[in-house]
Write a protein that holds these residues in place. Structure first.
Motif, PDB file in Angstrom:
ATOM      1  N   LYS A  55      47.121  34.350  -7.538  1.00  0.00           N
ATOM      2  CA  LYS A  55      48.174  35.352  -7.652  1.00  0.00           C
ATOM      3  C   LYS A  55      49.173  34.921  -8.716  1.00  0.00           C
ATOM      4  N   ARG A  56      49.424  35.841  -9.630  1.00  0.00           N
ATOM      5  CA  ARG A  56      50.429  35.607 -10.651  1.00  0.00           C
ATOM      6  C   ARG A  56      51.733  36.230 -10.193  1.00  0.00           C
ATOM      7  N   LEU A  59      55.213  38.138  -9.955  1.00  0.00           N
ATOM      8  CA  LEU A  59      55.857  39.200 -10.723  1.00  0.00           C
ATOM      9  C   LEU A  59      57.246  38.765 -11.168  1.00  0.00           C
ATOM     10  N   ASP A  62      51.397  44.534 -14.677  1.00  0.00           N
ATOM     11  CA  ASP A  62      51.916  44.346 -13.322  1.00  0.00           C
ATOM     12  C   ASP A  62      50.848  43.858 -12.354  1.00  0.00           C
ATOM     13  N   GLN A  83      48.583  41.384 -10.306  1.00  0.00           N
ATOM     14  CA  GLN A  83      48.887  40.061  -9.783  1.00  0.00           C
ATOM     15  C   GLN A  83      47.667  39.207  -9.470  1.00  0.00           C
ATOM     16  N   TYR A  84      46.572  39.795  -9.025  1.00  0.00           N
ATOM     17  CA  TYR A  84      45.458  39.040  -8.467  1.00  0.00           C
ATOM     18  C   TYR A  84      44.302  38.956  -9.456  1.00  0.00           C
ATOM     19  N   SER A 122      49.916  46.798  -8.731  1.00  0.00           N
ATOM     20  CA  SER A 122      50.721  46.181  -7.679  1.00  0.00           C
ATOM     21  C   SER A 122      51.486  47.192  -6.847  1.00  0.00           C
TER      22      SER A 122
END
Length: 464
Positions: free
Chosen positions: A34-35, A37, A80, A82-83, A256
């Protein structure tokens, strides 16, 4: 057109890889990372809709390109997202970081022939000449996204997912080549920000540790997307009205946010105290047509035809499109129509449904625009008020799927402080494709999801 079981999109950013394992039960588990936000990515995120004409040169190709020939697609900005996980392409394999994206059926990577883009210089590029299993197709394509488009050409090669090598790069070949015992894949997203594990995608089955209770299955309504039908959206126990008789929804792991009709998103953001007020267009519509709208609704005229009757919206949006011309809807503005006209239609539709809510609650229409938050902008909320905010529930398959305030808000760390934002953004797609919801990671983080391409259905259960 058959559903594509493996839906991937290559990320533009280079990130460390994930771990993939094949267990003794024949399942392929891909651990996701996960990046986080930040406000920069939130500000850049856009979800819009666009009329897309049939791409030239693709009409005679196979069904893998059918999604490029849809009349209306919704577009998004992948900043945006994340995964992400890891795959290999070619023989020997070349490693790429990807988004396992159920909202897209295209797998693309930067090519070694890309020399005029800065992004291509700072990210891994696919080198066809290094792969023994590469096959040239050569058909040129252009794929639109919310922040622009990419151009390139189609190729064919082997794809490695986990320990499985899928020949000819077609997702359904995972089944045909007997890599999977069941025609499903399942998705679990970990919303715990402190965890190292961002989530998990399982091909060929499910991980029983990742959910609680039974899955509720909903049939697909379109085979181009993982698209289902949703019913009314409730704020607490109160109906928002627009989707009471059904709206389309795309189950999309590649965004997201939760995107939906402006008329509903405005009600939600108002109910949760999102900051921001409507623009001058709202006040213009209310001053000129507010009394007429109020009277129309009292007389029992259906909300969906009020704005057409008073002349602010066209009954059939297709008249904007002529041969060879694409009509674009972006943040509520159609190309080929005036900004004022499009904005007035958007605000009219939103105001009509808002007034309907006020009538049901026996309230007045004074200071309407000052009370409505801006659904298209940043919707900040007070972090201290989250616990007191209402649940937002989606009716899917005659069952309620509630989201708690903690689940539908975003906490973003910025300059040693925490900023909280609403996870709802406006997206207006005209009929017959719309009204449309995009159920992104906020929804999928709350509900473990099974994508059953063997039975053309999607299943939701409470995530563990």
């Amino acid at each position: 057109m058959g559903i594509k079981c493996l839906l991937l999109l290559i990320c533009f950013w280079a990130l460390s890889g994930s771990v993939s394992t094949t267990s003794s039960d024949g399942l392929v588990r891909i651990s996701l990372k996960k990046r986080p936000l930040d406000l920069k990515n939130i500000n850049a995120a856009r979800i819009t809709s666009r009329e897309v004409l049939h791409p030239r040169g693709l009409s005679s190709t196979d069904s893998n390109f059918d999604d490029l020939q849809s009349n209306i697609v919704y577009l998004k900005n992948y900043l945006d997202t994340q995964y992400y996980g890891e795959i290999g392409i070619g023989t020997p394999e070349q490693i790429f970081t990807v988004v396992f994206d159920t909202g897209s059926s295209n797998l693309w990577v930067p090519s070694s022939r890309c020399i005029f883009s800065i992004a291509c210089y700072i990210h891994s590029k696919y080198r066809a000449r290094l792969s023994r299993t590469y096959s040239k197709i050569g058909i040129h394509c252009k794929i639109p996204y919310g922040s622009g488009s990419i151009s390139g050409f189609f190729s064919q090669d082997n794809l490695k997912v986990g320990d499985f090598i899928i020949k000819d790069q077609v997702g359904y070949n995972m089944v045909e080549q007997r890599h999977l015992s069941q025609q499903i894949f399942s998705l679990w997203l970990n919303r715990d920000p402190t965890s190292q594990l961002g989530g998990e995608i399982v091909f060929g089955g499910i991980d029983w540790r990742r959910f609680r209770g039974d899955h509720t299955y909903i049939p697909l309504t379109q085979q181009d997307y993982w698209q289902i039908k949703v019913g009314d959206i409730l704020i607490g126990n109160n109906s928002t009205g627009l989707c009471e008789y059904g709206c389309a929804a795309i189950v999309d792991s590649g965004t997201s946010l939760l995107a939906g009709p402006t008329a509903v998103v405005a009600q939600i953001n108002h109910a949760i105290g999102a900051a921001g007020v409507m623009s001058l267009e709202c006040k213009t519509v209310v001053s000129k047509y507010g009394n007429m709208i109020w009277e129309y609704l009292i007389e029992g005229i259906r909300p969906d035809v009020v704005c057409v009757d008073i002349g602010l919206c066209l009954h059939n949006i297709s008249q904007f499109v002529s041969a060879g011309i694409s009509s674009i809807v972006q943040n509520g503005t159609r190309e080929g129509s005036s900004v004022d006209e499009s904005a007035s239609c958007t605000f009219c539709e939103m105001i009509v449904f808002w007034i309907q809510v006020q009538l049901k609650q026996q309230k007045t229409k004074e200071k309407l625009c000052e009370r409505l938050p801006n659904p298209m902008g940043k919707s900040f909320i007070d972090c201290d008020n989250i616990a007191a905010m209402p649940y937002i529930s989606f009716t899917i398959g005659n069952k309620s799927f509630p989201l708690s305030p903690e689940q539908y808000t975003l906490r973003v760390e910025e300059s040693c402080t925490t900023v909280c934002l609403s996870g709802f953004v406006g997206l207006d797609v005209p009929p017959p494709q719309g009204p449309l919801w995009v159920l992104g990671d906020i929804f999928l983080g709350a509900y473990h999801t099974i994508f059953d391409f063997g039975n053309l259905r999607v299943g939701f259960a409470n995530a563990a």
